[in-house]
Design a protein around this motif. Structure first.
Motif, PDB file in Angstrom:
ATOM      1  N   LYS A  21      29.666  40.632  45.387  1.00 30.91           N
ATOM      2  CA  LYS A  21      29.958  40.223  44.008  1.00 30.91           C
ATOM      3  C   LYS A  21      30.624  41.368  43.249  1.00 30.91           C
ATOM      4  O   LYS A  21      31.609  41.168  42.521  1.00 30.91           O
ATOM      5  N   GLY A  22      30.074  42.572  43.405  1.00 34.26           N
ATOM      6  CA  GLY A  22      30.655  43.733  42.739  1.00 34.26           C
ATOM      7  C   GLY A  22      32.079  43.996  43.189  1.00 34.26           C
ATOM      8  O   GLY A  22      32.951  44.341  42.382  1.00 34.26           O
ATOM      9  N   LEU A  23      32.321  43.814  44.492  1.00 38.85           N
ATOM     10  CA  LEU A  23      33.664  44.022  45.051  1.00 38.85           C
ATOM     11  C   LEU A  23      34.676  43.052  44.433  1.00 38.85           C
ATOM     12  O   LEU A  23      35.749  43.462  43.968  1.00 38.85           O
ATOM     13  N   LEU A  24      34.338  41.763  44.405  1.00 42.19           N
ATOM     14  CA  LEU A  24      35.263  40.753  43.872  1.00 42.19           C
ATOM     15  C   LEU A  24      35.527  40.967  42.386  1.00 42.19           C
ATOM     16  O   LEU A  24      36.662  40.840  41.916  1.00 42.19           O
ATOM     17  N   LEU A  25      34.489  41.311  41.651  1.00 41.13           N
ATOM     18  CA  LEU A  25      34.651  41.564  40.218  1.00 41.13           C
ATOM     19  C   LEU A  25      35.500  42.812  39.976  1.00 41.13           C
ATOM     20  O   LEU A  25      36.317  42.845  39.051  1.00 41.13           O
ATOM     21  N   ALA A  26      35.322  43.825  40.817  1.00 40.84           N
ATOM     22  CA  ALA A  26      36.102  45.061  40.667  1.00 40.84           C
ATOM     23  C   ALA A  26      37.577  44.815  40.945  1.00 40.84           C
ATOM     24  O   ALA A  26      38.453  45.364  40.267  1.00 40.84           O
ATOM     25  N   VAL A  27      37.881  43.987  41.939  1.00 42.14           N
ATOM     26  CA  VAL A  27      39.274  43.656  42.254  1.00 42.14           C
ATOM     27  C   VAL A  27      39.919  42.891  41.090  1.00 42.14           C
ATOM     28  O   VAL A  27      41.045  43.184  40.676  1.00 42.14           O
ATOM     29  N   ALA A  28      39.185  41.898  40.548  1.00 37.60           N
ATOM     30  CA  ALA A  28      39.706  41.144  39.397  1.00 37.60           C
ATOM     31  C   ALA A  28      39.909  42.062  38.211  1.00 37.60           C
ATOM     32  O   ALA A  28      40.922  41.971  37.491  1.00 37.60           O
ATOM     33  N   SER A  29      38.978  42.961  38.002  1.00 34.53           N
ATOM     34  CA  SER A  29      39.079  43.920  36.901  1.00 34.53           C
ATOM     35  C   SER A  29      40.333  44.781  37.026  1.00 34.53           C
ATOM     36  O   SER A  29      41.047  45.013  36.049  1.00 34.53           O
ATOM     37  N   SER A  30      40.625  45.234  38.245  1.00 35.96           N
ATOM     38  CA  SER A  30      41.804  46.081  38.466  1.00 35.96           C
ATOM     39  C   SER A  30      43.091  45.342  38.130  1.00 35.96           C
ATOM     40  O   SER A  30      44.026  45.920  37.565  1.00 35.96           O
ATOM     41  N   ALA A  31      43.152  44.058  38.473  1.00 33.75           N
ATOM     42  CA  ALA A  31      44.348  43.268  38.180  1.00 33.75           C
ATOM     43  C   ALA A  31      44.566  43.156  36.671  1.00 33.75           C
ATOM     44  O   ALA A  31      45.683  43.351  36.163  1.00 33.75           O
ATOM     45  N   PHE A  32      43.517  42.867  35.932  1.00 28.93           N
ATOM     46  CA  PHE A  32      43.627  42.735  34.475  1.00 28.93           C
ATOM     47  C   PHE A  32      43.966  44.076  33.823  1.00 28.93           C
ATOM     48  O   PHE A  32      44.837  44.153  32.943  1.00 28.93           O
ATOM     49  N   GLY A  97      39.434  50.958  41.369  1.00 28.34           N
ATOM     50  CA  GLY A  97      40.366  51.032  40.245  1.00 28.34           C
ATOM     51  C   GLY A  97      41.763  51.431  40.689  1.00 28.34           C
ATOM     52  O   GLY A  97      42.732  51.280  39.941  1.00 28.34           O
ATOM     53  N   ALA A  98      41.880  51.934  41.926  1.00 30.14           N
ATOM     54  CA  ALA A  98      43.203  52.280  42.469  1.00 30.14           C
ATOM     55  C   ALA A  98      44.116  51.065  42.482  1.00 30.14           C
ATOM     56  O   ALA A  98      45.343  51.185  42.352  1.00 30.14           O
ATOM     57  N   LEU A  99      43.532  49.891  42.624  1.00 29.33           N
ATOM     58  CA  LEU A  99      44.337  48.673  42.644  1.00 29.33           C
ATOM     59  C   LEU A  99      45.019  48.448  41.301  1.00 29.33           C
ATOM     60  O   LEU A  99      46.106  47.872  41.231  1.00 29.33           O
ATOM     61  N   SER A 100      44.400  48.915  40.219  1.00 31.07           N
ATOM     62  CA  SER A 100      45.032  48.780  38.898  1.00 31.07           C
ATOM     63  C   SER A 100      46.276  49.658  38.810  1.00 31.07           C
ATOM     64  O   SER A 100      47.241  49.315  38.113  1.00 31.07           O
ATOM     65  N   ILE A 101      46.267  50.773  39.523  1.00 29.91           N
ATOM     66  CA  ILE A 101      47.442  51.654  39.541  1.00 29.91           C
ATOM     67  C   ILE A 101      48.606  50.953  40.234  1.00 29.91           C
ATOM     68  O   ILE A 101      49.749  51.007  39.773  1.00 29.91           O
ATOM     69  N   ILE A 102      48.289  50.280  41.335  1.00 29.22           N
ATOM     70  CA  ILE A 102      49.335  49.556  42.058  1.00 29.22           C
ATOM     71  C   ILE A 102      49.915  48.452  41.175  1.00 29.22           C
ATOM     72  O   ILE A 102      51.135  48.291  41.081  1.00 29.22           O
ATOM     73  N   VAL A 103      49.036  47.704  40.510  1.00 27.16           N
ATOM     74  CA  VAL A 103      49.491  46.627  39.628  1.00 27.16           C
ATOM     75  C   VAL A 103      50.368  47.183  38.516  1.00 27.16           C
ATOM     76  O   VAL A 103      51.465  46.668  38.247  1.00 27.16           O
TER      77      VAL A 103
END
Length: 359
Positions: A21-32, A97-103
């Motif tokens: 659950k934490g993983l999926l929420l963290a990925v969604a958070s990074s996108a936003f 949060g690295a995924l937010s950098i990519i986005v």
């Protein structure tokens, strides 16, 4: 024996489900959050074209719709991140949060014309690989049973020393360094955001656990510690927003995002390891794998940062930048040395420059 084994299996399964659950929420958070950087940057540019920029103390961006879209997007991302910290340890959630950098880097390439070069793509890949390694070796965290337990963790000497050090460094950066070097040194604004941000995460995690326990029927609102954590979180969030806006308005988005991420991640993982003892009970190989994953992610952000172009000079400036000689005299604490022919500028000229150029 069988009953104990079954209970252990159920407990392990529940912890795995929480991590997922934490993983999926963290990925969604990074996108936003990644998208919010772009909206806010465009809003700051628009507001700066018609008034004082945020980097020099202006607040015109509060009237800019795009900036508010960015804020709403960031709030949604932060809420997702907030809930993610309830279910999973910071050592898992924060590096994602690295995924937010990519986005933000990809969107900046298309919407802000901040070019993403080939090596920048490699940086994105490194971030993804590092994040994957961290996810595969993340620890399973046991949730404290009351806010009092979290308070005991927060008041242990090691964490108190860290918190006091982070607060002291932030105050020095805010009061001494920011007025003097904030417009030229990106580490000033981002140092404040990162140090304060690590304390924000610890407070938010405490509040999140308190809310989760309250929803489950164990009311935590009656404990004064819950409200202390809430006040600390609110104060830290406000400080972060102010200085992150200054950083975004002053420096290139593709530079701000990775540096902020690298510093924030490092300090947050360090703070969480002290307070919540995330790595306690893990094998040496798992800890080594997580550290390697974190280093890989940080390397990716460094590569991404080093391949980006600096911001072009703003076309909305009324004047071109001052020559170094003039700039030096203006910054000289307001003191004019002894005049030697043309070696120094006249007091009248400097007064005009102060009142005109920096308006």
């Amino acid at each position: 024996m069988d009953s104990s084994s079954t209970n252990g299996g159920l407990s392990s399964s529940a912890l795995f489900a929480d991590n997922l659950k934490g993983l999926l929420l963290a990925v969604a958070s990074s996108a936003f959050i990644g998208a919010s950087f772009i909206f806010k940057k465009k809003g700051l540019k628009r507001s700066g074209a018609s008034g004082a920029r945020a980097g020099v103390g202006g607040y015109g961006y509060l009237l800019e719709p795009l900036w508010w879209i960015g804020m709403i997007t960031m709030i949604v991302g932060e809420i997702s991140n907030f809930v993610a910290y309830i279910f999973a340890p910071a050592v898992l959630v924060t590096p994602l949060g690295a995924l937010s950098i990519i986005v933000s880097a990809v969107l900046a390439h298309f919407f802000l014309k901040e070019k993403l070069q080939r090596m920048g793509v490699l940086g994105c890949v490194l971030c993804i690989v590092g994040s994957t390694v961290i996810v595969l070796h993340a620890p399973e965290e046991k949730t404290p049973s009351s806010v009092e337990q979290i308070w005991n963790l927060a008041t242990q000497p090691a964490f108190l020393l860290y918190a006091a050090s982070a607060a002291a460094v932030s105050l020095v950066l805010m009061l001494h360094c920011s007025p003097r070097y904030g417009q030229t040194n990106i580490m000033v604004y981002l140092g404040i955001c990162s140090a304060i941000g690590s304390l924000t995460v610890m407070s938010i995690k405490a509040i999140g656990i308190a809310i989760k326990l309250t929803v489950e029927g164990i009311n935590q609102a009656g404990y004064f510690q819950t409200w202390v954590f809430a006040m600390v979180a609110i104060t830290c969030i406000i400080i972060q927003l102010i200085y992150l806006n200054k950083a975004l308005d002053t420096f290139n988005t593709a530079v701000v995002s990775p540096i902020y991420y690298a510093m924030f991640t490092t300090l947050t993982i360090f703070a969480s390891a002290i307070m919540f003892k995330d790595w306690s009970g893990q094998s040496a190989s798992n800890i080594a794998s997580e550290i390697c994953g974190i280093i890989t992610v940080l390397s990716g952000t460094t590569v991404l940062h080093s391949t980006r172009e600096p911001d072009p000079p703003s076309s909305t400036d009324l004047y071109t930048p001052l020559p170094p000689k003039i700039f030096w005299h203006i910054q000289g604490n307001g003191e004019l040395g002894k005049h030697k022919d043309d070696d120094l500028l006249s007091a009248e000229f400097i007064t005009v420059v102060r009142q005109d150029y920096f308006t």
